[in-house]
Design a protein around this motif. Structure first.
Motif, short mmCIF file in Angstrom:
data_model
loop_
_atom_site.label_atom_id
_atom_site.label_comp_id
_atom_site.label_asym_id
_atom_site.label_seq_id
_atom_site.Cartn_x
_atom_site.Cartn_y
_atom_site.Cartn_z
N ARG A 86 0.82 -1.21 0.00
CA ARG A 86 0.00 0.00 0.00
C ARG A 86 0.86 1.26 0.00
N LEU A 87 1.84 1.33 0.87
CA LEU A 87 2.68 2.52 0.92
C LEU A 87 3.58 2.61 -0.32
N GLY A 88 3.99 1.45 -0.83
CA GLY A 88 4.80 1.44 -2.04
C GLY A 88 4.04 1.99 -3.24
N THR A 89 2.75 1.68 -3.32
CA THR A 89 1.93 2.21 -4.41
C THR A 89 1.83 3.72 -4.34
N ILE A 90 1.59 4.24 -3.13
CA ILE A 90 1.49 5.69 -2.94
C ILE A 90 2.82 6.37 -3.27
N LEU A 91 3.91 5.79 -2.78
CA LEU A 91 5.23 6.37 -3.04
C LEU A 91 5.53 6.36 -4.54
N PHE A 92 5.07 5.33 -5.24
CA PHE A 92 5.29 5.26 -6.68
C PHE A 92 4.62 6.43 -7.39
N PHE A 93 3.38 6.73 -7.02
CA PHE A 93 2.67 7.84 -7.66
C PHE A 93 3.28 9.18 -7.28
N GLN A 94 3.77 9.31 -6.04
CA GLN A 94 4.41 10.56 -5.64
C GLN A 94 5.73 10.73 -6.40
N LEU A 95 6.43 9.64 -6.62
CA LEU A 95 7.68 9.69 -7.38
C LEU A 95 7.42 10.15 -8.81
N ILE A 96 6.37 9.59 -9.43
CA ILE A 96 6.03 9.99 -10.79
C ILE A 96 5.67 11.48 -10.84
N SER A 97 4.90 11.93 -9.84
CA SER A 97 4.52 13.34 -9.79
C SER A 97 5.75 14.24 -9.64
N ALA A 98 6.64 13.86 -8.72
CA ALA A 98 7.83 14.67 -8.46
C ALA A 98 8.75 14.70 -9.68
N TRP A 99 8.97 13.55 -10.30
CA TRP A 99 9.86 13.50 -11.46
C TRP A 99 9.26 14.23 -12.66
N ALA A 100 7.94 14.09 -12.84
CA ALA A 100 7.29 14.79 -13.95
C ALA A 100 7.42 16.30 -13.77
N PHE A 101 7.28 16.75 -12.52
CA PHE A 101 7.41 18.19 -12.26
C PHE A 101 8.85 18.64 -12.46
N GLN A 102 9.79 17.83 -12.05
CA GLN A 102 11.20 18.18 -12.28
C GLN A 102 11.51 18.24 -13.76
N GLY A 103 10.91 17.32 -14.54
CA GLY A 103 11.10 17.36 -15.98
C GLY A 103 10.53 18.63 -16.59
N PHE A 104 9.37 19.05 -16.08
CA PHE A 104 8.77 20.30 -16.54
C PHE A 104 9.68 21.48 -16.21
N CYS A 105 10.23 21.49 -15.00
CA CYS A 105 11.14 22.58 -14.60
C CYS A 105 12.37 22.60 -15.49
N TRP A 106 12.86 21.43 -15.83
CA TRP A 106 14.04 21.36 -16.72
C TRP A 106 13.72 21.95 -18.08
N LEU A 107 12.52 21.66 -18.60
CA LEU A 107 12.11 22.23 -19.89
C LEU A 107 11.97 23.74 -19.80
N MET A 108 11.64 24.23 -18.60
CA MET A 108 11.51 25.67 -18.39
C MET A 108 12.86 26.34 -18.11
#
Length: 220
Positions: A86-108
């Protein structure tokens, strides 16, 4: 995590627990687009404060907010495995969110170097507080025997630390409990000691959650 565990978690989670973090991600992306001169501040706020809050609230509902809870407890599944899935699933989605946002920042054109420590420093800025609030959320929920108790505990601690982060960062004892140290004050010399301390009491909270989950009859 096994594929069937992720599939089961997705089927039993309420949709608002998935759409809420996605909505916040989109909101902060829009803020960055409209306020490019504030991109560093907005990114620091999202990664260091919002991602951990979402992780903590979701963790509070991770186990007890299961429509098939009685059947799951009737199955020969170890408490440690339940927490990991259960916690691994939540952490997985938070990781995707954090990395996607970092990727957006990199593009900016923003590398978030203000958080210190290069790429690893950026990851620690969201990972350390996220794990801490997730551990607090699940432990609080199990202690109160209801998800709302854990979510409330996470919200209160988050708000308290956000408002008093300056005082906590400079206090001789409080500095070891401030989960947002890297996001707020990455330049302080006791940053490493803070992150080690937070990691230790996070692990203790997870042990407590595991012990509480052994008493499954409390939650039926």
């Amino acid at each position: 995590m096994k594929p069937h565990a992720l599939r089961y978690a997705l089927l039993t989670y309420r949709l608002d627990q998935i759409w809420l973090p996605l909505g916040f991600w989109a909101l902060f992306v829009i803020l960055c687009l409209f306020l490019p001169e504030k991109l560093t501040t907005v990114a620091r706020g999202y990664l260091g404060f919002v991602v951990p809050l979402m992780g903590g609230i979701l963790a509070a509902y991770a186990v007890l907010d299961d429509p098939a809870l009685e059947l799951r407890f009737a199955a020969p599944v170890l408490a440690s495995r339940t927490l990991l899935e259960r916690l691994g699933t939540i952490l997985f989605f938070q990781l995707i969110s954090a990395w996607a946002f970092q990727g957006f920042c990199w593009l900016m054109g923003e590398n978030l170097a203000v958080l210190g420590g290069g790429w690893w420093g950026v990851q620690l800025a969201w990972l350390v507080p996220t794990l801490a609030l997730m551990a607090l959320g699940i432990t609080g929920a199990l202690l109160a025997a209801q998800p709302m108790g854990g979510a409330l505990l996470v919200g209160v601690l988050w708000f308290f630390q956000l408002i008093l982060r300056g005082w906590l960062a400079s206090h001789a004892v409080g500095r070891y409990f401030l989960v947002f140290m890297r996001a707020a004050y990455p330049e302080l010399p006791w940053l490493a000691a803070n992150e080690i301390s937070v990691a230790v009491w996070t692990a203790l909270l997870l042990v407590g959650a595991w012990a509480l989950l052994q008493r499954q009859e409390r939650y039926l």
